[in-house]
Design an enzyme around this catalytic site. Structure first.
Site, short mmCIF file in Angstrom:
data_model
loop_
_atom_site.label_atom_id
_atom_site.label_comp_id
_atom_site.label_asym_id
_atom_site.label_seq_id
_atom_site.Cartn_x
_atom_site.Cartn_y
_atom_site.Cartn_z
NE ARG A 321 -2.49 -22.41 35.10
CZ ARG A 321 -2.32 -21.13 34.88
NH1 ARG A 321 -2.31 -20.68 33.64
NH2 ARG A 321 -2.14 -20.30 35.87
CB CYS A 351 -22.50 -30.35 28.21
SG CYS A 351 -22.57 -31.32 26.72
N1 LIG Z 1 -2.75 -25.14 39.58
C1 LIG Z 1 -2.48 -23.73 39.69
C2 LIG Z 1 -1.45 -23.39 40.68
C3 LIG Z 1 -1.68 -23.98 42.03
C4 LIG Z 1 -0.40 -24.45 42.53
C5 LIG Z 1 -0.54 -25.52 43.51
N2 LIG Z 1 -0.27 -25.09 44.87
C6 LIG Z 1 -2.24 -23.11 38.34
O1 LIG Z 1 -2.47 -23.69 37.36
O2 LIG Z 1 -1.86 -22.00 38.23
#
Ligand SMILES: N[C@@H](CCCC[NH3+])C(=O)O
Ligand SMILES: Cc1ncc(COP(=O)(O)O)c(C=O)c1O
Length: 423
Positions: A321, A351
């Site tokens: 994220r 890396c």
């Molecule tokens: N993966 C994303 C959100 C996307 C949701 C999937 N439609 C996050 O971590 O915030």
């Protein structure tokens, strides 16, 4: 409410010290709190009590079988986006008849599997997908239950990478084309039009855009009813945000659902003699986000002229994220120590300059200390990769004073076990 707290100076998940978990299972590890998970789900379930409503947990947020099983036992349905996710639901004992199949790219094989298992509905996102589904269902001698994912063109006011309900996004059928697309769906012999859905984005702190989308869906349902296309369910998607920074103030789930039901009840009373419509929600992050932390160890401290780096044993491959969205995730010492804090960038061993977990954090740490990235239960493990031939972390669920290893750490040999040499 989250069940992570300091007890006697050590960060605990429920009644278990995270230091004890690190000692037993190593780091990095995802640690989930069962009580937090169930509290979050029950927030939705309570607000839906006594109504024809279904909470389909969006399992892309966290699809560990143990998580799915715990939610299935509470009555959850599931929002899936692949055949693999459907097989996970079934492996965890979930009911395929409570499954909603979303996603823009469903393959023929995935459609066959879902029809064979009898999913509740396909959330269809384009006209070519309607035709493919009609053909596959026809070959199987079935009628596929269909809902159209309508793109209501509202601004979800979230990070552009996780907004999905604007004209510029790849998702759904444009609002202005929805009527014609419904007419096309209704004319296909192997489809049964049953619902409508939208999902405008993720990590929404305010429900105003969701309610705006709801109003647009309601207007469309009325127009369709006027043409004899009667819908039986309305699916609001997911999207409710959580408190990552300690300062985010996301709308309360109960308040949001109350506002949705209030609008729907008033509309049904006015136009349909009070006849209810089934309501579906597809929450992901708000169910699992604050139920998990990523536990890691400090490997090295690298003080520098411009920056101080704290090198930990977790990396971007374990938690994407920050790298992907520049997401701010809270980081806390498991056992806070006295002493001078320095400002660190928290980085992993991968890396890539983009391999960072947090920037500019005040930390008093030493090599060997444990840190916990908080609110990491959603889109953490599920987005992890094996980049740099790194095995993905162990996953652990804490239930009171019990600890359950629900996924063991991957071993390096397992990471290349599917490979072979050129003959
Ligand atoms: N993966 C994303 C959100 C996307 C949701 C999937 N439609 C996050 O971590 O915030
Ligand atoms: C179709 C669909 N439904 C539900 C969700 C779950 O969203 P959230 O985790 O924001 O509740 C997503 C992911 O954003 C999604 O793409």
């Amino acid at each position: 409410m989250s069940h992570f707290s300091y007890q006697n100076g050590v960060l605990h998940a429920e009644n278990v010290a995270l230091s004890a978990i690190a000692e037993e299972f190593g780091t990095p590890a995802y640690v989930y709190s069962k009580a937090t998970l169930l509290d979050n789900f029950n927030g939705y379930a309570k607000a839906c009590a006594g109504r024809d409503a279904l909470v389909c947990y969006a399992m892309k947020a966290n699809s560990n079988l143990a998580v799915l099983d715990l939610l299935a036992r509470q009555g959850a349905g599931f929002d899936i986006v692949s055949g693999g996710e459907l097989l996970r639901v079934i492996a965890a004992g979930g009911d395929p008849r409570k499954v909603i199949f979303s996603g823009v790219g469903k393959t023929v094989e995935e459609m066959r599997l879902a029809l064979d298992k009898g999913v509740l509905c396909f959330n269809v996102e384009s006209i070519p997908e309607l035709h493919r589904l009609n053909e596959v269902a026809g070959q199987m001698g079935k009628r596929a239950p269909v809902s159209l994912r309508v793109n209501p063109n509202v601004d979800a006011k979230t990070h552009p990478y996780i907004a999905t309900g604007l004209k510029a996004n790849k998702f759904g059928v444009a609002y202005d084309d929805a009527l014609d697309t419904y007419r096309a769906a209704a004319s296909l012999p192997h489809l049964e039009v049953v619902g409508i859905d939208c999902h405008i984005g993720s990590q929404l702190l305010d429900d105003a855009p969701l309610l705006e989308a709801l109003d647009k869906l309601i207007a469309l349902i009325d127009t369709l009813a006027g043409e004899g296309i009667v819908l039986h369910h309305l699916d609001m998607g997911g999207g409710i945000g959580i408190n990552y920074s300690g300062e985010d103030a996301p709308v309360q789930v109960g308040d949001y659902l109350a506002r949705v039901f209030e609008r729907i009840d008033a509309w049904r009373a006015e136009k349909y003699e009070g006849k209810p419509i089934k309501v579906i929600f597809e929450p992901g992050r708000s169910i699992v986000g604050n139920a998990g932390v990523l536990l890691m160890s400090v490997e090295y401290l690298k003080p520098g002229e411009e920056k101080n780096f704290c090198v930990v044993d977790a990396a971007m491959n374990d938690m994407m994220r920050p790298t992907l969205y520049e997401a701010w995730m809270a980081v806390q010492p498991v056992t806070p120590r006295e002493g001078k804090a320095l400002t660190y960038d928290l980085v992993g061993p991968v890396c890539e300059s983009g391999d960072w977990l947090a920037h500019g954090r005040e930390l008093a740490v030493q090599p060997g200390d444990l840190l916990a990235m908080m609110t990491a239960g959603a889109y953490g493990f599920t987005m992890a990769s094996n980049y740099n031939t790194r095995g993905r972390p162990a996953e652990v669920i804490v239930d009171g004073d019990q600890v359950h290893l629900v996924r063991r750490r991957e071993q390096p040999q397992e990471l290349f076990a599917l490979e072979s040499l050129v003959k």
